[in-house]
Design a protein around this motif. Structure first.
Motif, PDB file in Angstrom:
ATOM      1  N   MET A 269      21.138  11.124 -10.063  1.00 24.29           N
ATOM      2  CA  MET A 269      20.480  10.028  -9.356  1.00 24.29           C
ATOM      3  C   MET A 269      21.262   8.720  -9.328  1.00 24.29           C
ATOM      4  O   MET A 269      21.161   7.980  -8.342  1.00 24.29           O
ATOM      5  N   PRO A 270      22.049   8.352 -10.345  1.00 26.09           N
ATOM      6  CA  PRO A 270      22.789   7.086 -10.229  1.00 26.09           C
ATOM      7  C   PRO A 270      23.697   7.040  -9.001  1.00 26.09           C
ATOM      8  O   PRO A 270      23.717   6.040  -8.262  1.00 26.09           O
ATOM      9  N   GLU A 271      24.450   8.107  -8.762  1.00 24.83           N
ATOM     10  CA  GLU A 271      25.339   8.137  -7.608  1.00 24.83           C
ATOM     11  C   GLU A 271      24.557   8.261  -6.300  1.00 24.83           C
ATOM     12  O   GLU A 271      24.942   7.656  -5.285  1.00 24.83           O
ATOM     13  N   ILE A 272      23.475   9.040  -6.309  1.00 29.52           N
ATOM     14  CA  ILE A 272      22.648   9.141  -5.098  1.00 29.52           C
ATOM     15  C   ILE A 272      22.008   7.794  -4.785  1.00 29.52           C
ATOM     16  O   ILE A 272      21.939   7.370  -3.618  1.00 29.52           O
ATOM     17  N   ASP A 273      21.555   7.101  -5.812  1.00 31.00           N
ATOM     18  CA  ASP A 273      20.993   5.759  -5.635  1.00 31.00           C
ATOM     19  C   ASP A 273      22.033   4.822  -5.033  1.00 31.00           C
ATOM     20  O   ASP A 273      21.741   4.044  -4.116  1.00 31.00           O
ATOM     21  N   ALA A 274      23.261   4.887  -5.537  1.00 34.43           N
ATOM     22  CA  ALA A 274      24.314   3.993  -5.062  1.00 34.43           C
ATOM     23  C   ALA A 274      24.725   4.305  -3.621  1.00 34.43           C
ATOM     24  O   ALA A 274      24.956   3.391  -2.816  1.00 34.43           O
TER      25      ALA A 274
ATOM     26  N   LEU B 190      11.267   8.126  -6.769  1.00 31.72           N
ATOM     27  CA  LEU B 190      11.441   7.327  -5.563  1.00 31.72           C
ATOM     28  C   LEU B 190      10.878   5.918  -5.753  1.00 31.72           C
ATOM     29  O   LEU B 190      11.497   4.925  -5.354  1.00 31.72           O
ATOM     30  N   LEU B 191       9.718   5.836  -6.386  1.00 35.72           N
ATOM     31  CA  LEU B 191       9.119   4.532  -6.658  1.00 35.72           C
ATOM     32  C   LEU B 191       9.980   3.728  -7.630  1.00 35.72           C
ATOM     33  O   LEU B 191      10.175   2.518  -7.465  1.00 35.72           O
ATOM     34  N   TYR B 192      10.516   4.403  -8.641  1.00 38.89           N
ATOM     35  CA  TYR B 192      11.387   3.766  -9.625  1.00 38.89           C
ATOM     36  C   TYR B 192      12.651   3.220  -8.959  1.00 38.89           C
ATOM     37  O   TYR B 192      13.076   2.081  -9.220  1.00 38.89           O
ATOM     38  N   ALA B 193      13.240   4.018  -8.074  1.00 36.43           N
ATOM     39  CA  ALA B 193      14.446   3.577  -7.372  1.00 36.43           C
ATOM     40  C   ALA B 193      14.148   2.398  -6.448  1.00 36.43           C
ATOM     41  O   ALA B 193      14.937   1.435  -6.373  1.00 36.43           O
ATOM     42  N   GLY B 194      13.017   2.442  -5.748  1.00 36.94           N
ATOM     43  CA  GLY B 194      12.670   1.337  -4.864  1.00 36.94           C
ATOM     44  C   GLY B 194      12.406   0.045  -5.609  1.00 36.94           C
ATOM     45  O   GLY B 194      12.809  -1.043  -5.163  1.00 36.94           O
ATOM     46  N   PHE B 195      11.752   0.146  -6.768  1.00 36.83           N
ATOM     47  CA  PHE B 195      11.450  -1.060  -7.551  1.00 36.83           C
ATOM     48  C   PHE B 195      12.729  -1.735  -8.036  1.00 36.83           C
ATOM     49  O   PHE B 195      12.914  -2.944  -7.864  1.00 36.83           O
ATOM     50  N   PHE B 196      13.635  -0.963  -8.628  1.00 34.79           N
ATOM     51  CA  PHE B 196      14.865  -1.559  -9.128  1.00 34.79           C
ATOM     52  C   PHE B 196      15.833  -1.898  -8.000  1.00 34.79           C
ATOM     53  O   PHE B 196      16.708  -2.753  -8.178  1.00 34.79           O
ATOM     54  N   GLY B 197      15.677  -1.248  -6.848  1.00 34.71           N
ATOM     55  CA  GLY B 197      16.480  -1.634  -5.702  1.00 34.71           C
ATOM     56  C   GLY B 197      16.141  -3.038  -5.220  1.00 34.71           C
ATOM     57  O   GLY B 197      17.023  -3.784  -4.774  1.00 34.71           O
TER      58      GLY B 197
ATOM     59  N   TRP C 120       0.804  -1.219   0.000  1.00 35.81           N
ATOM     60  CA  TRP C 120       0.000   0.000   0.000  1.00 35.81           C
ATOM     61  C   TRP C 120       0.840   1.274   0.000  1.00 35.81           C
ATOM     62  O   TRP C 120       0.412   2.290  -0.557  1.00 35.81           O
ATOM     63  N   ARG C 121       2.003   1.264   0.617  1.00 37.81           N
ATOM     64  CA  ARG C 121       2.820   2.479   0.588  1.00 37.81           C
ATOM     65  C   ARG C 121       3.344   2.794  -0.815  1.00 37.81           C
ATOM     66  O   ARG C 121       3.278   3.949  -1.249  1.00 37.81           O
ATOM     67  N   PRO C 122       3.875   1.811  -1.568  1.00 41.70           N
ATOM     68  CA  PRO C 122       4.219   2.126  -2.966  1.00 41.70           C
ATOM     69  C   PRO C 122       3.018   2.565  -3.793  1.00 41.70           C
ATOM     70  O   PRO C 122       3.143   3.449  -4.650  1.00 41.70           O
ATOM     71  N   LEU C 123       1.851   1.961  -3.526  1.00 43.98           N
ATOM     72  CA  LEU C 123       0.652   2.384  -4.236  1.00 43.98           C
ATOM     73  C   LEU C 123       0.288   3.824  -3.883  1.00 43.98           C
ATOM     74  O   LEU C 123      -0.108   4.609  -4.754  1.00 43.98           O
ATOM     75  N   LEU C 124       0.440   4.191  -2.608  1.00 40.95           N
ATOM     76  CA  LEU C 124       0.181   5.572  -2.193  1.00 40.95           C
ATOM     77  C   LEU C 124       1.173   6.533  -2.846  1.00 40.95           C
ATOM     78  O   LEU C 124       0.779   7.618  -3.310  1.00 40.95           O
ATOM     79  N   ILE C 125       2.444   6.145  -2.901  1.00 41.96           N
ATOM     80  CA  ILE C 125       3.459   6.997  -3.541  1.00 41.96           C
ATOM     81  C   ILE C 125       3.137   7.185  -5.017  1.00 41.96           C
ATOM     82  O   ILE C 125       3.232   8.302  -5.558  1.00 41.96           O
ATOM     83  N   ALA C 126       2.733   6.103  -5.684  1.00 45.21           N
ATOM     84  CA  ALA C 126       2.387   6.203  -7.105  1.00 45.21           C
ATOM     85  C   ALA C 126       1.166   7.098  -7.310  1.00 45.21           C
ATOM     86  O   ALA C 126       1.131   7.921  -8.240  1.00 45.21           O
TER      87      ALA C 126
END
Length: 274
Positions: free
Chosen positions: A230-235, A173-180, A139-145
Motif C-alpha cells: 500500500m505505501p507505493e500504491i498510495d504514492a 481506503l478511508l485511512y488513505a483518504g484521511f492521511f492524503g 457523507w461519503r466517508p461516513l458511508l465507506i466507514a
C-alpha cells in the motif's frame, strides 16, 4: 444425486423386496433413506424441481419479489426520507438475514444474498446522498466507514472471506483518504511508516486467530499482504509528484513479498487452510 438415478434405485429396492433377495426391514430402511435425501435436496424453494411441479405458492412468491423490486426501483425517489431509510434497512435485513439462515443449508444461496446485500448497502447509501443533496465530503466517508464496519462484522460471523476482506479494504481506503488530506506532502518514508505497522499487525492477528478462531486467519493474512504494497500504491495512484523510481520500489517489494511467502509457505498455508 439426480432424480432419474434415485428413481432407478427405488425401483431396484422394490424388486429386491418382491424377490425377497433382501430382508424387508432393510428395504424399508433404504427406501426411507433415499426419500429423505430427495426431500432435503428439494428443500430449496426455488429449485428447478419445485418450479417444474408448478406450485402456486412458489410462483406467487416469485411474482411478489419481482414486483417489489420494480416498486422500490420506480418509486423510491418519491418516498419521504424516513420511508426511504426504512425501506433500505428492511431490504438489507432480509438479504443478510436469509444469508445467515442459508449458511448451513445452501452455501451458494447464502453467498449470493450476502453479495446482493453488500451491493445494495453501497447503492442505497450513494442514492440517498444524491437524492437529498447531502455534502459528499462528509457523507461519503461516513458511508465507506459504515460499509467497512458492517462487512467486517458480517464477514466474520458468517465466515464469508471476500466480504470480510472488502470491509478491511474500505477501511484502508478511508485511512488513505484521511492521511492524503492531512499530509498531502508526505514522503515515501512517511508512507512506509503509515502502512507497514498495520501490515505487521494484520499478519500477527492472522497468526493469533489461527490458534483461536477458525476460518478467518486467511482473510487477515490477505489483508496484511495487501498492506505490504500500500505505501507505493498510495504514492503512485492516490498522490502526485513522486519520482519514477517509486515503481521500481513497488516491483522490489513484490519480489521480496513473494520470497517471504515462499520461505514461510508451510506456516501461512496452514493458516489459510484452517
Amino acid at each position: 444425486m439426480n432424480l432419474e438415478k434415485r428413481d432407478t434405485i427405488l425401483r431396484e429396492i422394490q424388486y429386491w423386496r418382491r424377490s425377497k433377495l433382501l430382508p424387508e426391514q432393510y428395504c424399508d430402511f433404504l427406501t426411507n433413506l433415499y426419500d429423505d435425501q430427495a426431500e432435503i435436496k428439494d428443500s430449496n424453494p426455488v429449485s428447478l424441481r419445485n418450479l417444474q411441479q408448478g406450485s402456486i405458492k412458489i410462483w406467487l412468491f416469485g411474482f411478489g419479489i419481482i414486483s417489489l423490486i420494480f416498486l422500490i426501483s420506480l418509486y423510491f425517489s418519491v418516498f419521504p426520507w424516513p420511508l426511504q431509510l426504512a425501506t433500505a434497512l428492511c431490504v438489507l435485513i432480509v438479504c443478510y438475514g436469509y444469508s445467515a439462515i442459508y449458511q448451513d443449508r445452501n452455501k451458494m444461496i447464502s453467498l449470493v444474498l450476502a453479495g446482493i446485500g453488500s451491493v445494495l448497502t453501497l447503492g442505497f447509501g450513494l442514492w440517498l446522498i444524491a437524492l437529498h443533496d447531502l455534502d459528499p465530503d462528509f457523507w461519503r466517508p461516513l458511508l465507506i466507514a459504515t460499509c467497512g464496519l458492517l462487512w467486517c462484522v458480517l464477514g466474520f460471523f458468517l465466515r464469508i472471506g471476500l466480504l470480510h476482506f472488502c470491509g478491511f479494504a474500505f477501511w484502508a481506503l478511508l485511512y488513505a483518504g484521511f492521511f492524503g488530506q492531512a499530509r498531502p506532502d508526505a514522503s515515501i518514508l512517511m508512507l512506509e511508516l503509515l502502512w507497514l505497522p498495520l501490515c505487521v499487525l494484520m499478519i500477527w492477528l492472522s497468526w493469533l486467530l489461527y490458534h483461536r478462531v477458525s476460518g478467518v486467519s486467511g482473510v487477515y493474512l490477505g489483508v496484511g499482504v495487501s498492506l505490504w504494497l500500500m505505501p507505493e500504491i498510495d504514492a503512485l495512484w492516490l498522490r502526485s509528484g513522486f519520482p519514477e523510481w517509486t515503481s521500481l520500489v513497488l516491483i522490489l517489494k513484490i519480489a521480496a513479498g513473494l520470497a517471504l511467502l515462499f520461505i514461510f509457505r508451510k506456516k501461512w498455508i496452514t493458516w489459510v487452510a484452517s
